[in-house]
Design an enzyme around this catalytic site. Structure first.
Site, PDB file in Angstrom:
ATOM      1  N   HIS A   1       0.870  -1.181   0.000  1.00 10.18           N
ATOM      2  CA  HIS A   1       0.000   0.000   0.000  1.00 10.18           C
ATOM      3  C   HIS A   1       0.910   1.235   0.000  1.00 10.18           C
ATOM      4  CE1 HIS A   1      -2.828   2.893   1.877  1.00 10.18           C
ATOM      5  NE2 HIS A   1      -3.804   2.063   1.561  1.00 10.18           N
TER       6      HIS A   1
ATOM      7  N   ASP B   1       2.934  -4.659   7.892  1.00  8.19           N
ATOM      8  CA  ASP B   1       1.697  -3.911   7.700  1.00  8.19           C
ATOM      9  C   ASP B   1       0.559  -4.905   7.892  1.00  8.19           C
ATOM     10  OD1 ASP B   1      -0.584  -2.705   6.830  1.00  8.19           O
ATOM     11  OD2 ASP B   1       0.220  -2.021   4.904  1.00  8.19           O
TER      12      ASP B   1
ATOM     13  N   GLN C   1      -4.646  -5.315   7.082  1.00  3.92           N
ATOM     14  CA  GLN C   1      -5.648  -6.220   6.514  1.00  3.92           C
ATOM     15  C   GLN C   1      -5.630  -7.600   7.178  1.00  3.92           C
ATOM     16  OE1 GLN C   1      -7.900  -5.168   4.516  1.00  3.92           O
ATOM     17  NE2 GLN C   1      -6.999  -3.228   3.869  1.00  3.92           N
TER      18      GLN C   1
ATOM     19  N   LYS D   1     -10.650  -0.770  10.701  1.00  6.84           N
ATOM     20  CA  LYS D   1     -10.810  -1.903   9.796  1.00  6.84           C
ATOM     21  C   LYS D   1     -11.206  -3.170  10.550  1.00  6.84           C
ATOM     22  CE  LYS D   1      -7.378  -0.282   6.407  1.00  6.84           C
ATOM     23  NZ  LYS D   1      -8.213   0.340   5.368  1.00  6.84           N
TER      24      LYS D   1
ATOM     25  N   CYS E   1      -4.807   2.653  -3.487  1.00  7.03           N
ATOM     26  CA  CYS E   1      -3.566   3.154  -2.879  1.00  7.03           C
ATOM     27  C   CYS E   1      -2.418   2.191  -3.132  1.00  7.03           C
ATOM     28  CB  CYS E   1      -3.737   3.403  -1.384  1.00  7.03           C
ATOM     29  SG  CYS E   1      -4.961   4.655  -1.023  1.00  7.03           S
TER      30      CYS E   1
END
Lengths: 415, 158
Positions: free
Chosen positions: A123, A200, A203, A226, A366
């Site tokens: 991202h 990261d 997600q 999220k 993104c």
């Protein structure tokens, strides 16, 4: 079904609304998830019963707010298997967590010629901070390529991560392809070269069981919004000793121990990284979303999303003009399906789907460099969560059919 | 409960004329010997347009438009090509100005000079899509300027 979807849906007031006269089908969960009533209530409860600034007031409300804020820190630590609440820094979002690492760890650590390794599926928030850091320090940014199914090419990982590598920054689950990366394996390799690893997890942590100690990752970044929580709260996890080595991030109140006009000293971690009045209400309400997910069980959340994604891929692949990107096996991906319909631009598709009540994301997500790798300008993306069910896919398929009828040129369809 | 914001009309965005130009774009075959090639790119949407121009006696003699992107961006290029062939730079800039103004005023009237481009009026109600409609016009204006300055190629990013 892994769990009782209708019971879950009843907890989310927004799922009762209609869009353009159709029931809302919310398939944009990788962007942000909807909130259960318990999280909304927790926000109202904060403002209506214990609103106060934390860590400094000598009164009942301030003490209560401080307790609740710090209790959430413990809940986060428990949720991700961190050894202690002191490893948990609250930020605004994943992006800020990553920037914090670039600023507070990267600037003092990296030297000219050192290498930062990222992957081609990152991202923008896991690309741009490293570009800026490389510019500032003279370090070099290297990119791990992906294969045709959107997985990391392990041979390239092994050749790119080496003695010059100081940091590997990689997503645990791609927000476009859904690819799940072998973080533990990457950490092992990086550590063998003395490099740190930033994960990261924006997600992954919302959608699957993640134990940060099992991963042995150095930095893990994710966002509350999220995973059923409010917007405006991000998390950075790092082992306490590593946090202690790092420079402050933003400067001001709360992050200090003692201030004079000559110099200042810093508060203990994690508060050293939380300058100013933090987002107290949203942090406290985040606790309710963690409780909600813990009650469901992250194994069950993951199992449900595999079912959902398998059904989506099956239904989409029945439509002739649909191209699906990313891993073929639903077990190898998160609850995300990026696709294109013929050469219909995703914005046109998204607008038609919206008329059918279906909310998807359309664009570059993104991840412009990844769009280049896939040789597309943009894609549509449907992403699922605990309240989605297979019958909702009917509206998606119906909308795609309508868009195909509307936009496909006669010459292009061969009709 | 607050009332939801009024919904822009879907049918106003995708007028049949726009869809027709998208499905069957006009002046789509790239000119083989253009005086100027102007490219426009909107990285946010991924819309790409290329306008090729030939000139004679200070007017646009011929124009081709092709690209890839959403229906609004591609139909806009197709429809402007019909309108501007044979016109000089001043006339084209006036039309471009009228078009841009129309895109900024969701409740305004479509000026007569724009003819069929009145079909784009509904796009003004979708702020996210206005740039799709104006990309071809801005790219065309770049091409005109480039020609006046003696250049042959220009590229813009919106």
């Amino acid at each position: 079904m892994t769990f009782d979807i209708q019971k879950i849906r009843a907890d989310f007031p927004i799922l009762k609304r209609e869009v353009h006269g159709r029931p809302l089908v919310y398939f944009d969960n990788a962007a942000t998830t909807q909130k259960p009533q318990s999280v909304i209530d927790a926000l109202v409860e904060y403002y209506s019963s214990y609103n106060a600034n934390i860590h400094r007031g000598i009164h009942a409300l301030a003490e209560e707010a401080t307790l609740r804020y710090e209790a959430t820190r413990q809940s986060v630590a428990d949720f991700i298997g961190a050894p202690s609440a002191d490893c948990i820094v609250f930020t605004r979002n994943t992006t800020e967590s990553i920037n914090l690492v670039a600023h507070s760890w990267g600037r003092k650590t990296l030297e000219p010629g050192d290498e930062i390794v990222i992957s081609a599926m990152e991202h923008h928030s896991d690309i741009v901070p490293w570009q800026l850091l490389a510019e500032t320090t003279g370090a070099v940014l290297r990119v791990l390529p992906i294969d045709g199914e959107g997985g990391l090419r392990w041979d390239e990982v092994e050749s790119l991560v080496g003695e010059k590598t100081k940091l590997v920054a990689v997503t645990q689950m791609s927000n476009v392809l859904g690819t799940i990366n072998p973080i533990a394996q990457i950490v092992k390799l990086a550590h063998s070269h003395g490099a740190r690893v930033l994960v990261d997890a924006a997600q992954s942590i919302p959608h699957m069981p993640v134990d940060v100690q099992e991963l042995e990752a150095d930095f893990v970044a994710f966002s509350a919004h999220k995973m059923l929580g409010p917007t405006g709260v991000g998390v950075l996890y790092a082992p306490q000793a590593l946090l202690e080595e790092m420079d402050p991030f933003l400067a001001g109140g709360e992050m200090i121990r003692r201030v004079s006009f000559e110099d200042s000293t810093w508060n203990d971690v994690p508060w050293k990284f939380e300058a100013g009045t933090p987002n107290i209400a949203d942090v406290c309400a985040f606790s309710a979303s963690l409780d909600y997910l813990a009650d469901l069980g992250m194994e069950n959340v993951r199992a449900h999303e595999i079912e959902m994604v398998a059904a989506a891929m099956r239904r989409l692949s029945e439509i002739e003009c649909v191209t699906i990107y990313g891993p073929k096996n639903p077990e190898d991906r998160g609850g995300v399906v990026a696709f294109n319909v013929d050469d219909i631009h995703p914005h046109d598709l998204g607008t038609v789907l919206d008329q059918h009540g279906v909310a998807i994301r359309a664009g570059h997500h993104c991840a412009q460099p990844l769009m280049g790798e896939l040789d597309v300008v943009a894609t549509a993306r449907a992403s699922f969560y605990i309240y989605n069910f297979e019958e909702e896919l009917d509206a998606l398929v119906e909308g795609i059919d309508a868009a195909a009828r509307m936009f496909r040129a006669p010459a292009r369809t061969g009709a | 409960m607050p009332q939801p914001v009024p919904e822009p009309e879907f049918d106003e965005l995708y007028r049949e004329l726009i869809l027709d130009h998208y499905r069957s774009p006009r002046h789509h075959e790239p000119l083989s010997e253009p005086d100027v090639v102007a490219e426009g790119y909107n990285p946010l949407c991924g819309d790409e347009v290329e306008i090729r121009l030939t000139f004679s006696n200070g007017a646009v003699r011929d124009l081709s438009f092709h690209g890839r992107g959403c229906s609004i961006s591609q139909a806009s290029g197709s429809m402007l090509s019909d309108l501007v062939i044979g016109k000089n730079a001043d006339e084209i800039r006036t039309l471009s100005g009228l078009f841009t103004t129309m895109m900024r005023e969701p409740e305004g009237e479509s000026p007569e000079e724009l003819g069929d481009l009145e079909a784009f009026q509904g796009v003004a109600k979708f702020p996210a899509r206005v740039k799709c409609a104006t990309l071809a016009w801005h790219t065309l204006e770049d091409g005109l300027t480039q020609h006046e300055q003696g250049g042959h190629a220009v590229r813009r990013e919106e």
